[in-house]
Scaffold this active site. Structure first.
Site, mmCIF file in Angstrom:
data_model
loop_
_atom_site.group_PDB
_atom_site.id
_atom_site.type_symbol
_atom_site.label_atom_id
_atom_site.label_comp_id
_atom_site.label_asym_id
_atom_site.label_seq_id
_atom_site.Cartn_x
_atom_site.Cartn_y
_atom_site.Cartn_z
ATOM 1 N N HIS A 454 -4.413 -3.869 3.501
ATOM 2 C CA HIS A 454 -3.744 -4.930 2.739
ATOM 3 C C HIS A 454 -2.357 -5.218 3.307
ATOM 4 O O HIS A 454 -1.954 -6.381 3.422
ATOM 5 C CB HIS A 454 -3.626 -4.533 1.267
ATOM 6 C CG HIS A 454 -4.867 -4.772 0.471
ATOM 7 N ND1 HIS A 454 -5.970 -3.963 0.553
ATOM 8 C CD2 HIS A 454 -5.182 -5.736 -0.431
ATOM 9 C CE1 HIS A 454 -6.912 -4.404 -0.270
ATOM 10 N NE2 HIS A 454 -6.457 -5.486 -0.873
ATOM 11 N N ASP A 586 -3.778 -10.761 -3.886
ATOM 12 C CA ASP A 586 -3.590 -10.510 -2.459
ATOM 13 C C ASP A 586 -3.114 -11.759 -1.735
ATOM 14 O O ASP A 586 -2.192 -11.698 -0.911
ATOM 15 C CB ASP A 586 -4.901 -10.018 -1.835
ATOM 16 C CG ASP A 586 -5.257 -8.610 -2.294
ATOM 17 O OD1 ASP A 586 -4.375 -7.924 -2.831
ATOM 18 O OD2 ASP A 586 -6.418 -8.203 -2.120
ATOM 19 N N ASP A 603 -9.055 -12.046 -2.460
ATOM 20 C CA ASP A 603 -8.853 -10.617 -2.687
ATOM 21 C C ASP A 603 -9.579 -9.861 -1.581
ATOM 22 O O ASP A 603 -10.773 -10.053 -1.363
ATOM 23 C CB ASP A 603 -9.391 -10.193 -4.053
ATOM 24 C CG ASP A 603 -8.802 -8.862 -4.492
ATOM 25 O OD1 ASP A 603 -7.781 -8.884 -5.188
ATOM 26 O OD2 ASP A 603 -9.355 -7.813 -4.111
#
Length: 712
Positions: A454, A586, A603
């Protein structure tokens, strides 16, 4: 100073009553004037110190609204005396100095009668406390042994002095612990701080402001701006001496700031006069600020002097024929008797009174005796709202993945809790997809790895010309931060590149992440949504209530309609929504233009799907498998909550917002299954990309349900 103190005592003793009109803090009916109703407005901090001492001598409590170093106070020297004494307890002269300090509090007479040897033994014990436990423990030991709070709080200004002693102790403790200083080094540090205190204005050393509203307020005219007091005293505006600056600073006829640097040359006298003129104009403005702080009464002092009075702002204002026309920069002083007559002539009835100064002793003020009350222990008579919490999607569904506790009141986890084993593979064909082993097959799983990926995606600029170098740099940086061993920089870079080039399907106009400009991607959109009124609760909503909305707005063909039944599972159904929902999306992608512009939630997921201990392939991330994984992990709930967050964000920030147009759906990108642009299923589906477009009416109805408990 003595006359100011005498005036304060007279005001307090004359029984003046403040009406609600004259007292902004009044509740009902008039009340007697109290010290906290009086402010003395001066020009300098030095004047504040002198007035504080004069009022203290008269028995009147006062507080100083100024920011000066705490080391400039008596407390700084008292601490030097204490540390000197414990460093050399055998020296009787140091013990005597300590005995009459604030820490011990002996009088001069006590030095002849008290037992100095006993004090010496106590000081040696304080030294052991310092050596073993530090400055903070030393201060607590001295406070306990000498009954410091009880003794000092019984004295006028004792609360102020006790606060200063504790403040210095905290500064000493911080310096001793961070610098690993012994007693000698700490004493040397303290002496330097006391020597430099006149110019020391750092925040941690600034003297803490008094907060006692029952004391006379001592303020400079600059810090008094915006404040109001029933009675204001202005003692020093009759006395002014303007020393010309060696380098005059003034404004020219065009308003430009000019600094004359030519020395005593041509134009110097004119520059000095311009600077003095501006200074005297500013003095008049400051006088206006000072006298307009009063709600009911102003007391100002005036006296004639040979030089200082004629340029003072108060004198110029009082003895100008018509101040509305203009106030000259200088007015000759009048003899005292003529000045009094002139001021009386200027006075409107009942608005200006003249009182002559009469030297004499200042009467001690005695605070009125307060009616004694019986103290009782407070009782807790309210109920605790145990349903109110700050929660998140991860907390709401933690019970599904055997997390503990089932529901918490903490914000979302710092690690991405998105990698449970979410489904077993489904039977079927698709040999072509089975042949494509995931580029991330050999990489580990778990929240730490998900957080690392991420972070890389958040920082990556997909619009650069050399994407591989861009990814490599961020991978190297994040691997170093995470401290994860066994993963090579090149290995992880090569595994991530195909996912960035994989088309995202119709919701994103079949663009890949590499096609989305940085300006069209909002990464890590943090949110904190009020649920059922937030800080002002209007009820509580259970997660099971969302199930009815899913059945109402999702068609029978929608693969997420089955989630309604899962929301009624006792594991999550009793989750309560009341307080605040926190989280972070995200990414939000802006796609399309004009009437087709919309915003898509993204996401990233690094879940491992497929058979345990078997290589994972594109087949494990086909649409059916992704739908099953979504349901199993309760991702539809996350998607809906994120959609509500985006809905409220766009409603707030986007002009002409229309949820039917601008809510573009959600993309769950299972990165291990995104193997590049050339791999699709028999039906054209893109492995690893799950797209869902919940109806806008479902999102807005859920937003209303979370806000008010109704979805109409």
């Amino acid at each position: 100073m003595a006359d100011v103190a005498r005036t304060v005592v007279e005001l307090l003793d004359t029984g003046i009553e403040l009406t609600p009109r004259a007292d902004a803090r009044a509740t009902v009916g008039p009340r007697p004037l109290r010290p906290g109703d009086i402010a003395i407005v001066v020009d300098t901090n030095h004047q504040i110190d002198l007035l504080h001492d004069a009022l203290l001598s008269a028995g009147v409590p006062s507080v100083q609204r100024k920011t000066s170093s705490v080391f400039k106070t008596i407390a700084g020297n008292d601490w030097i005396v204490l540390l000197d004494a414990i460093a050399q307890p055998q020296r009787s002269n140091l013990l005597r100095r300590l005995a009459i300090s604030s820490f011990v509090g002996w009088s001069a007479a006590d030095l002849d009668t008290a037992d100095l040897d006993t004090l010496g033994l106590r000081v040696r014990r304080w030294l052991r406390v310092f050596d073993e436990r530090g400055v903070a423990a030393l201060f607590e030991a001295v406070s306990r042994d000498q009954q410091l709070p009880r003794r000092m709080l019984s004295e006028i200004d004792g609360e102020r002095r006790l606060t200063d002693l504790r403040h210095v102790s905290e500064a000493l403790h911080a310096e001793a612990t961070t610098g690993q200083l012994g007693l000698a080094a700490l004493l040397d540090w303290l002496r330097r701080r006391v020597r430099e205190s006149a110019s020391d204005s750092t925040i941690e050393r600034s003297r803490r402001l008094d907060s006692d509203a029952a004391a006379v307020q001592l303020v400079t005219v600059w810090t008094s701006k915006g404040l109001e007091f029933p009675v204001v005293l202005v003692p020093f505006e009759w006395d002014r001496y303007d020393r010309p600056d060696a380098v005059p600073l003034f404004h020219d006829e065009h308003g430009h700031r000019i600094r004359y640097v030519g020395g005593n040359g041509p134009g110097y006298d004119e520059a000095v006069q311009s600077a003095l003129s501006e200074t005297r104009g500013e003095q008049l403005r400051l006088l206006y600020v000072a006298v307009t702080r009063a709600q009911a009464r102003v007391v100002a002092w005036w006296a004639p002097t040979k030089k200082n009075t004629e340029i003072s702002p108060l004198h110029r204002l009082l003895f100008t024929a018509d101040p509305a026309i203009g106030v000259p920069e200088q007015v000759p002083p009048y003899p005292e008797e003529r000045a009094a007559r002139t001021m009386l002539e200027l006075a409107a009835p009942d608005q200006l009174a003249i009182a002559a100064f009469h030297p004499g002793a200042v009467t001690q003020w005695r605070a009125p005796a307060q009616e004694s009350t019986t103290l009782t222990a407070a009782t807790f008579g309210r109920s605790v709202d145990i349903d109110w919490r700050r929660t998140s999607y991860s907390a709401l569904t933690s019970g599904v993945h055997d997390a503990s506790p089932p529901v918490t009141s903490e914000p979302e986890l710092t690690e991405k809790d998105d990698e449970p084993d979410t489904s077993a593979p489904l039977a079927g064909g698709g040999e072509a997809l089975r042949a494509f082993v995931s580029p991330m097959n050999a990489l580990p799983g778990g929240p730490a790895f998900g957080t690392l990926v991420h972070a890389v995606f958040e920082a990556t600029d997909t619009g650069v010309s050399d994407l591989q170098a861009e990814i490599t740099g961020h991978v190297a940086a994040e691997l170093a931060k995470a401290g994860m061993r066994g993963i090579g920089v090149a290995e992880l870079t090569d595994a991530l590149l195909p996912s960035l080039a994989t088309p995202l399907g119709p919701l994103a106009d079949n663009c890949a992440l590499t096609d989305i400009a940085v300006t069209d991607r909002l990464a890590e959109l943090d949110f904190e949504l009020p649920l059922r009124g937030g800080d002002q609760p209007n009820g509580v909503t259970a997660l099971r209530e969302i199930a009815a909305l899913l059945r109402q707005y999702l068609s029978a063909e929608d693969p997420m309609r089955a989630y309604a039944a899962l929301l009624e599972d006792p594991v999550v159904a009793d989750g309560l929504l009341r307080g605040y929902l926190t989280g972070s999306i995200d990414a939000v992608l802006r796609v399309g233009e004009g009437d087709t512009q919309r915003f898509v939630i993204v996401d990233y997921k690094t879940n491992r799907l497929g058979e345990p201990d078997e290589p994972i392939s594109a087949w494990d991330y086909r649409p059916d498998a992704l739908a099953e994984a979504m349901l199993h992990a309760h991702y539809p709930l996350q998607a809906l909550l994120y959609a509500v967050a985006l809905h409220r964000f766009l409603r707030w920030r986007l002009p002409h917002y229309d949820p039917n147009q601008h809510l573009g759906g959600v993309l769950y990108l299972f990165l291990r299954g995104m193997v590049g642009p050339d791999v699709t299923g028999d039906d054209g589906a893109i492995p690893g990309v799950f797209q869902w477009h919940p109806p806008a009416k479902l999102v807005t109805a859920l937003s209303d349900l979370l806000a008010t408990g109704t979805s109409s």
